[in-house]
Write an enzyme that holds these catalytic residues in place. Structure first.
Site, PDB file in Angstrom:
ATOM      1  N   LYS A 105       0.862  -1.184   0.000  1.00 45.50           N
ATOM      2  CA  LYS A 105       0.000   0.000   0.000  1.00 45.50           C
ATOM      3  C   LYS A 105       0.895   1.230   0.000  1.00 45.50           C
ATOM      4  O   LYS A 105       1.704   1.429   0.907  1.00 45.50           O
ATOM      5  CB  LYS A 105      -0.903   0.000   1.231  1.00 45.50           C
ATOM      6  CG  LYS A 105      -1.760   1.257   1.316  1.00 45.50           C
ATOM      7  CD  LYS A 105      -2.784   1.193   2.416  1.00 45.50           C
ATOM      8  CE  LYS A 105      -3.519   2.514   2.535  1.00 45.50           C
ATOM      9  NZ  LYS A 105      -4.516   2.487   3.605  1.00 45.50           N
TER      10      LYS A 105
ATOM     11  N   LYS B 133      -2.214  -1.576  -3.732  1.00 47.55           N
ATOM     12  CA  LYS B 133      -3.082  -0.407  -3.663  1.00 47.55           C
ATOM     13  C   LYS B 133      -2.254   0.867  -3.703  1.00 47.55           C
ATOM     14  O   LYS B 133      -1.267   0.934  -2.979  1.00 47.55           O
ATOM     15  CB  LYS B 133      -3.848  -0.471  -2.341  1.00 47.55           C
ATOM     16  CG  LYS B 133      -4.721   0.710  -2.055  1.00 47.55           C
ATOM     17  CD  LYS B 133      -5.305   0.586  -0.683  1.00 47.55           C
ATOM     18  CE  LYS B 133      -6.089   1.837  -0.373  1.00 47.55           C
ATOM     19  NZ  LYS B 133      -6.592   1.824   0.977  1.00 47.55           N
TER      20      LYS B 133
HETATM   21  C1  PBG Z   1      -6.946   3.453   5.514  1.00 38.96           C
HETATM   22  C2  PBG Z   1      -7.446   3.416   4.120  1.00 38.96           C
HETATM   23  C3  PBG Z   1      -7.340   4.423   3.156  1.00 38.96           C
HETATM   24  C4  PBG Z   1      -7.980   3.943   2.023  1.00 38.96           C
HETATM   25  C5  PBG Z   1      -8.465   2.673   2.312  1.00 38.96           C
HETATM   26  N1  PBG Z   1      -8.100   2.366   3.619  1.00 38.96           N
HETATM   27  C6  PBG Z   1      -6.811   5.791   3.245  1.00 38.96           C
HETATM   28  C7  PBG Z   1      -5.393   6.048   3.469  1.00 38.96           C
HETATM   29  O1  PBG Z   1      -4.557   5.154   3.593  1.00 38.96           O
HETATM   30  O2  PBG Z   1      -5.072   7.237   3.553  1.00 38.96           O
HETATM   31  C8  PBG Z   1      -8.122   4.669   0.734  1.00 38.96           C
HETATM   32  C9  PBG Z   1      -9.120   4.117  -0.204  1.00 38.96           C
HETATM   33  C10 PBG Z   1      -9.455   4.998  -1.338  1.00 38.96           C
HETATM   34  O3  PBG Z   1      -8.821   6.050  -1.571  1.00 38.96           O
HETATM   35  O4  PBG Z   1     -10.420   4.668  -2.051  1.00 38.96           O
HETATM   36  N2  PBG Z   1      -7.981   3.098   6.433  1.00 38.96           N
END
Ligand code: PBG
Length: 332
Positions: free
Chosen positions: A200, A252
């Site tokens: 991520k 992601k």
């Molecule tokens: C963290 C989380 C995020 C997203 C999913 N889980 C935000 C981040 O890491 O700042 C982003 C998902 C998206 O942008 O659609 N709980």
């Protein structure tokens, strides 16, 4: 016609008609491959639109129920739930409270559609902390990795108790998969699976999500999420999560990280998923709203591309709409 060497190899034969193209397609998308992320807002009596994500809402518990029925009818594989709490604090108490919005919504979702859909939950503190970080902070204001693992273990138990079938570990703390696996196994939840958001990245494409969950974050997440410049490190994170017991790994965002996705698909012994995030959704919607791209074609092409790069399933805000179209037009 003048004489010149005619092609003896003619790839165009296999592109000649819709039926031929369909038959030779290397990548297919079916409703079961799609997972819908959903936001549920504490105290809401009506669904509230999210400005930067046209067509996506913060659900009330009632509108969650009807959306789940629609999602199940569309035949998608599952839903990923995010909570938007009314109150936040330094440790994200709402995340571990059985009456916290995410846990309540999970119970509602399992009751409404738990047989048809795999109900999944975001396991991260950022929606619940007043500082907006994915973990708890130490005295210097840095995210404290191991103290956060304690919170994740408790959060995992609250989510498993609420009936979540698959916990989405999105916080990017070191050792989170092993810590949560151990907590689940020690409390009789050995049947609850872990989706590790392994690779991520610290991405600008999460922008609209921050509005969706009313994030209070100041600063950024670069001290725990991956640097967009790093490819090899993505594979390293995947290997660590597999070793720690991840049932599924994820990359992601998706569209700017297709190389990482392909690398992951090449090495992972467990299913590989990808998350087409809020900013990727918003870009397609915004360009389509201007008439600059053909929305329906762009939506499908984006998901086909993510599948082709190696994702077995895709989290996407287009999940239900696309599943409905695939059913109406015949599965691709
Ligand atoms: C963290 C989380 C995020 C997203 C999913 N889980 C935000 C981040 O890491 O700042 C982003 C998902 C998206 O942008 O659609 N709980």
């Amino acid at each position: 016609m003048t004489d010149f060497p005619r092609p003896t190899v003619r790839p165009r034969r296999l592109r000649s008609t819709p039926a031929m193209r369909r038959l030779v397609a290397e990548t297919r998308v079916s409703p079961a491959d799609l997972v819908l992320p959903m936001f549920v807002r504490e105290g809401a009596s009506d669904p509230m639109p999210i400005g930067s994500m046209p067509g996506v809402v913060q659900h009330s518990l009632d509108s969650l129920r009807s959306a789940l029925v629609e999602a199940a009818e569309a035949g998608i594989g599952g839903v990923m739930l995010f909570g938007v709490p009314e109150h936040k604090d330094a440790v994200g108490s709402g995340a571990t409270d059985p009456d916290g919005i995410l846990n309540v919504a999970t119970r509602v979702a399992v009751e409404e559609a738990g047989d048809a859909l795999i109900v999944q939950t975001d396991l991260c503190l950022d929606e619940f902390t007043d500082h907006g970080h994915c973990g708890v902070l130490d005295a210097r204001g840095d995210v404290d990795n191991d103290a956060t693992l304690e919170r994740y273990r408790d959060m995992a138990l609250a989510q498993a108790d609420a009936g979540s079938a698959l916990l989405g570990l999105s916080g990017m703390m070191d050792g989170q998969t092993a810590a949560v696996r151990d907590a689940l196994d020690a409390s009789g939840h050995d049947g609850v699976a872990i989706l590790a958001y392994s690779a991520k990245y610290a991405s600008a494409f999460y922008g609209p999500f921050r509005e969706a969950v009313q994030s209070s974050l100041r600063g950024d997440r670069r001290s725990y999420q991956l640097d967009p410049a790093n490819r090899r490190e993505g594979t390293r994170e995947v290997e660590l999560d597999v070793a720690e017991g991840a049932d599924i790994v994820m990359v992601k965002p998706a569209m700017s990280y297709l190389d990482v996705l392909a690398d992951t698909a090449a090495v992972s012994p467990v299913p590989v998923w990808a998350y087409q995030v809020s900013g990727e959704y918003a870009m397609i919607e915004a360009a389509a709203a201007h008439g600059w791209i053909d929305r329906e074609r762009a939506v499908l092409e984006s998901i086909v591309g993510i599948r082709r790069a190696g994702a077995d399933a895709v989290l996407t805000y287009f999940a239900v709409e696309l599943a409905q179209r695939l059913r109406a037009e015949g599965i691709r």
